[in-house]
Design an enzyme around this catalytic site. Sequence first.
Site, short mmCIF file in Angstrom:
data_model
loop_
_atom_site.label_atom_id
_atom_site.label_comp_id
_atom_site.label_asym_id
_atom_site.label_seq_id
_atom_site.Cartn_x
_atom_site.Cartn_y
_atom_site.Cartn_z
CB VAL A 210 -0.78 -0.04 1.42
CG1 VAL A 210 -1.92 1.09 1.23
CG2 VAL A 210 -1.46 -1.10 1.62
CG HIS A 211 2.98 2.91 -2.86
ND1 HIS A 211 2.63 1.81 -3.36
CD2 HIS A 211 3.29 4.05 -3.63
CE1 HIS A 211 3.03 1.69 -4.83
NE2 HIS A 211 3.39 3.09 -4.95
#
Length: 370
Positions: A210-211
């Site tokens: 996740v980013h």
Amino acid sequence: MRILSIVGARPQFVKAATVSRAISEKKRLNPSIFISEEIIHTGQHFDYGMSQVFFEKLKMPEPAVNLGVNSFSHGEMTGRMMIGLEKVFLERKPDWVLVFGDTNSTMAAALAATKLYIPVAHVEAGLRSFNKMMPEEINRVVTDHVADLLLCPTLTAVKNLNNEGLTDNVHRVGDVMYDSALYFMQTAEKDSQILDELALESGKYCLATVHRAENINNPPNLASILKALEEIAKNDCPIILPLHPGTRSKIEASGRILKHIQVIEPVDYLDMLMLEKHARMIFTDSGGVQKEAYWCGVPCVTMREETEWVETVDTGWNQLVGADKVKILDAFHTAEKGGDQQDAYGDGQAAEKILEMMVSNLELINSQSV
Ligand code: UDP
């Protein structure tokens, strides 16, 4: 032909390494050919695990210059990169500035070069999410509209450019990340120890990354994603999360403690390919990871509302669920393998085609400017 390749962020190291390897190979096969490449690193990603390790594992030439520009707002980062890159371009006078993907480094380099009348080639041209809230979408649109050579990974990308009136110097060459995954998968299987190190069994864990800004800069989205992944890790299947430093700082700031997900530092590319290949399922908001899941034949749950890599969804390998906890859980329970993987991403020779296009188009551009 003198090329300056501009990189700054993790996915660009993977993309640029493929072109650097193709240049070395071309020179090995034909020592009299004159092609030189220097890598210019803007410094956007700077941790060892987000930058240097890729140069080592992918055997990339070290950067000739590192501008050390990072940790600023978008405007300041882009501005400082343009100032630094302009100086580099004026000193080195390249025949081509080669840019990759959709980061601030991509757009800064394209703008600085084009204003100096230096030809710009864009690898991964034509991708669109049609969501202007995404910083990457702005970077792509601007870069494509100033670049001289548009090197598209897919037919969808070619069509997107055509729809914006861009039809000259648009070529479908295939996806350099596919070249890279094909080239490095065997090495990963041989050299990576990550499954043993983490005591993982093939097919018995899920992998998550996740980013994206829309998830980590939006506390309800980040909370919802983490709650869903915690629930799956607690009740159904272990989850490994190599945590991006930007996401780590947001989680720490929120005070949330992850009890069930196994959080690790970002891993190198070979370890990542191994983790992807042997995962039961992948949860991600990354562009590159969605495709790698597809190439590995692993079902993917994409925690975004749209994707640039529509082929992965059309063939049933990838589900778009956004950040909604219920939809993420639902996707985990219903995901299946998709249909036949098509050759939507080329034949693993994209980097060679990119070089050919740069050689032939440079002659064309030079003859036009005489
Ligand atoms: N990647 C990696 N280690 C990690 C996470 C990702 O090597 O811990 C690789 C991944 O395999 C892919 C690339 O980084 O090749 C994708 O980069 P990222 O997700 O940062 O960017 P995006 O593709 O979303 O632009």
